[in-house]
Motif scaffolding. Structure first.
Motif, short mmCIF file in Angstrom:
data_model
loop_
_atom_site.label_atom_id
_atom_site.label_comp_id
_atom_site.label_asym_id
_atom_site.label_seq_id
_atom_site.Cartn_x
_atom_site.Cartn_y
_atom_site.Cartn_z
N LEU A 31 -2.40 -1.70 1.06
CA LEU A 31 -2.25 -2.71 0.03
C LEU A 31 -3.17 -4.08 0.17
O LEU A 31 -3.40 -4.62 -0.80
CB LEU A 31 -0.71 -3.56 0.83
N CYS A 86 0.84 3.19 -5.17
CA CYS A 86 0.29 1.89 -5.27
C CYS A 86 -1.05 1.92 -5.76
O CYS A 86 -1.40 0.85 -6.63
CB CYS A 86 0.51 1.57 -3.80
N GLU A 89 -0.83 1.74 -9.27
CA GLU A 89 -0.07 0.57 -9.79
C GLU A 89 1.25 0.77 -10.48
O GLU A 89 1.67 0.45 -11.30
CB GLU A 89 -0.69 -0.35 -10.51
N ASP A 94 5.02 -0.65 -4.38
CA ASP A 94 4.90 -1.45 -3.24
C ASP A 94 6.08 -1.46 -2.47
O ASP A 94 6.07 -1.62 -0.96
CB ASP A 94 4.79 -2.76 -3.67
#
Length: 108
Positions: A31, A86, A89, A94
């Protein structure tokens, strides 16, 4: 060896906690890298996760009960899939990754 052998605690419990912490740390790293450097850079972190899966996680198997190792192995697989999502995307990735991080932190 007493009651602190690999099955009930001692080294096995320490390894279990360290590996759970590693799972959370890898998720947080993906992240951070994605947020600061972009999705492509986050994708490159996946190589580190794969290496960790093949070394540290596997090395922990002999020193802990199989059910604990399987718990970590399953969580690590979820981690890898969520990190891929993640880096790509994908919608909801998330939240999935945060859930895995939280579950791993609870195991520490």
């Amino acid at each position: 060896m007493g009651s602190e052998g690999p099955v009930t605690g001692g080294k096995g419990l320490g390894v279990f906690r360290a590996l759970a912490r590693d799972i959370a740390d890898w998720g947080e790293r993906v992240l951070r890298v994605r947020d600061s450097c972009g999705a492509e850079a986050a994708g490159q972190v996946l190589g580190g996760i794969a290496e960790w899966l093949g070394t540290d996680l596997v090395d922990g198997m002999p020193v802990m009960p199989m059910e604990r190792w399987l718990l970590l192995d399953g969580l690590a697989e979820e981690l890898l899939q969520a990190c891929r999502a993640c880096a790509a995307e994908e919608r909801g990735a998330d939240e999935r990754l945060h859930g895995i991080i939280n579950r791993a932190r609870e195991l520490e």
